[in-house]
Scaffold this motif. Structure first.
Motif, PDB file in Angstrom:
ATOM      1  N   HIS A 119       0.840  -1.196   0.000  1.00 30.60           N
ATOM      2  CA  HIS A 119       0.000   0.000   0.000  1.00 30.60           C
ATOM      3  C   HIS A 119       0.873   1.242   0.000  1.00 30.60           C
ATOM      4  O   HIS A 119       2.008   1.236   0.490  1.00 30.60           O
ATOM      5  N   MET A 122      -1.305   6.677   1.457  1.00 29.89           N
ATOM      6  CA  MET A 122      -2.365   6.694   2.471  1.00 29.89           C
ATOM      7  C   MET A 122      -2.053   7.652   3.620  1.00 29.89           C
ATOM      8  O   MET A 122      -2.490   7.433   4.744  1.00 29.89           O
ATOM      9  N   GLY A 128      -3.418   1.323   6.074  1.00 30.96           N
ATOM     10  CA  GLY A 128      -2.474   0.214   6.085  1.00 30.96           C
ATOM     11  C   GLY A 128      -2.565  -0.593   7.363  1.00 30.96           C
ATOM     12  O   GLY A 128      -2.581  -1.828   7.335  1.00 30.96           O
ATOM     13  N   ASN A 169       4.288  -1.321   3.502  1.00 34.90           N
ATOM     14  CA  ASN A 169       4.108   0.089   3.163  1.00 34.90           C
ATOM     15  C   ASN A 169       5.220   0.475   2.190  1.00 34.90           C
ATOM     16  O   ASN A 169       6.391   0.530   2.581  1.00 34.90           O
ATOM     17  N   PHE A 184      -2.196  -4.460  -4.613  1.00 33.89           N
ATOM     18  CA  PHE A 184      -1.706  -3.110  -4.348  1.00 33.89           C
ATOM     19  C   PHE A 184      -2.886  -2.225  -4.004  1.00 33.89           C
ATOM     20  O   PHE A 184      -3.907  -2.216  -4.719  1.00 33.89           O
ATOM     21  N   VAL A 185      -2.767  -1.480  -2.904  1.00 34.08           N
ATOM     22  CA  VAL A 185      -3.805  -0.557  -2.457  1.00 34.08           C
ATOM     23  C   VAL A 185      -3.239   0.849  -2.516  1.00 34.08           C
ATOM     24  O   VAL A 185      -2.266   1.164  -1.819  1.00 34.08           O
ATOM     25  N   GLY A 186      -3.815   1.685  -3.345  1.00 33.69           N
ATOM     26  CA  GLY A 186      -3.331   3.054  -3.514  1.00 33.69           C
ATOM     27  C   GLY A 186      -4.274   4.069  -2.903  1.00 33.69           C
ATOM     28  O   GLY A 186      -5.499   3.865  -2.866  1.00 33.69           O
ATOM     29  N   ALA A 282     -11.089   1.404   0.961  1.00 34.89           N
ATOM     30  CA  ALA A 282      -9.918   0.675   0.461  1.00 34.89           C
ATOM     31  C   ALA A 282      -9.660  -0.579   1.283  1.00 34.89           C
ATOM     32  O   ALA A 282      -9.136  -1.577   0.774  1.00 34.89           O
ATOM     33  N   ALA A 286      -9.245  -4.311  -0.237  1.00 37.13           N
ATOM     34  CA  ALA A 286      -8.105  -5.195   0.016  1.00 37.13           C
ATOM     35  C   ALA A 286      -8.564  -6.544   0.532  1.00 37.13           C
ATOM     36  O   ALA A 286      -8.050  -7.595   0.120  1.00 37.13           O
TER      37      ALA A 286
END
Length: 317
Positions: A119, A122, A128, A169, A184-186, A282, A286
């Protein structure tokens, strides 16, 4: 015959094993030597990785920058060291410390069974931390929150083979290609270049969870699709896969949030310290991408940012 009480040490071991926190071996001397191309002198069973003497815990494998450095680490409880010069004590002799660390990281990534979640972008939200907590709860303690203080290679080298999930992270990480994340988390603070690099680094069959309202969403989405990953957009847009429908402030702080997640409506409570109702979506993205419990995500979000350790007993879903 009366029942005998279970010894305290035995009971503690049972609890640790069930929670996935037992003191397991991370690296043995011979596997470190094989992975780094070094030469093992003596045997050890390391349970963690350390890069400075001050961070050495009993049972750690230490990457030494000199003989004095290695001796100090061994004195603090390191079971073995990776070094370029022979030392008294179990060690693996290598030609270059940085190259040895990079090779050990590659070996750890290759053997890992974990779903790798990265991620970035954020800032200002506990997204996260919430993702890790929810995954850890869903997996009964088998998730890992990677420590990125000493860089990606050190964090990867600390990844045990039996972890179910690992959360990284990658803000300001320049070598995400070596991580090869599954998910992937944006966030909204992500730059265009970072988002495109992260999407391109995804494994085929993985997923990107991206803010659908962001001006660069189309660029990020294209990079992830080109890598063979699916894309989940979250935000206020009606076309978002995870769409924020409503957020109502509570009488005692926090929010009651209504969202539509992949066509299914869901109502959940959001802790007052989370700050951004849109960013909380988000976490659901995830969890959905990881195939993990959405209920765990809802429970964690209700307590997000709180200093209380206890999770709520119930949540409206």
């Amino acid at each position: 015959m009366s029942a005998q009480p279970v010894p305290t040490a035995t009971r503690r071991a049972i609890i640790e094993e069930s929670d996935g926190t037992a003191y397991r071996t991370l690296w043995r001397a011979h596997t470190v030597a094989l992975s780094t191309g070094g030469e093992a002198h003596g045997d050890f069973a390391a349970h963690s990785i350390a890069m400075s003497p001050a961070k050495v815990m009993p049972g750690a494998l230490y990457f030494a920058r000199g003989e004095v450095d290695a001796v100090a680490a061994l004195a603090r409880g390191a079971v073995g060291v990776v070094t370029t010069r022979p030392v008294r004590g179990p060690h693996v002799l290598v030609e270059d410390i940085d190259e040895a660390l990079a090779r050990l990281a590659r070996a750890a990534r290759s053997r890992a069974r974990a779903t790798i979640v990265a991620h970035a972008g954020m800032d200002g939200t506990p997204v996260g931390r919430s993702i890790f907590t929810a995954l850890n709860m869903a997996s009964r303690g088998l998730a890992l929150k990677a420590n990125m203080e000493d860089g990606l290679d050190a964090a990867l080298s600390g990844l045990a083979a039996d972890r179910s999930h690992a959360v990284f992270n990658i803000d300001e990480c320049v070598s995400i290609e070596r991580l090869r994340p599954h998910i992937f988390v944006g966030g909204r603070e992500l730059s265009r270049a970072e988002g495109m690099r992260a999407g391109a680094a995804l494994q085929s069959g993985g997923a990107a969870v991206l803010p659908a309202d962001h001006p660069d969403f189309a660029c990020w989405r294209a990079a992830a699709l080109d890598a063979g990953a699916q894309v989940f957009g979250y935000g206020r847009k009606a076309s978002a896969d995870i769409c924020l429908l409503d957020a109502v402030g509570g009488f005692e702080g926090g929010w009651l949030v209504t969202a539509e997640i992949m066509g299914q409506r869901m109502c959940f409570s959001l802790g007052e310290h989370f700050g951004d109702a849109c960013a909380s979506l988000a976490v659901f993205g995830a969890m959905r991408a990881a195939g993990a419990s959405m209920g765990c995500a809802a429970l964690v979000l209700q307590s997000a940012g709180s200093t209380d350790r206890a999770l709520p007993e119930a949540v409206a879903v």
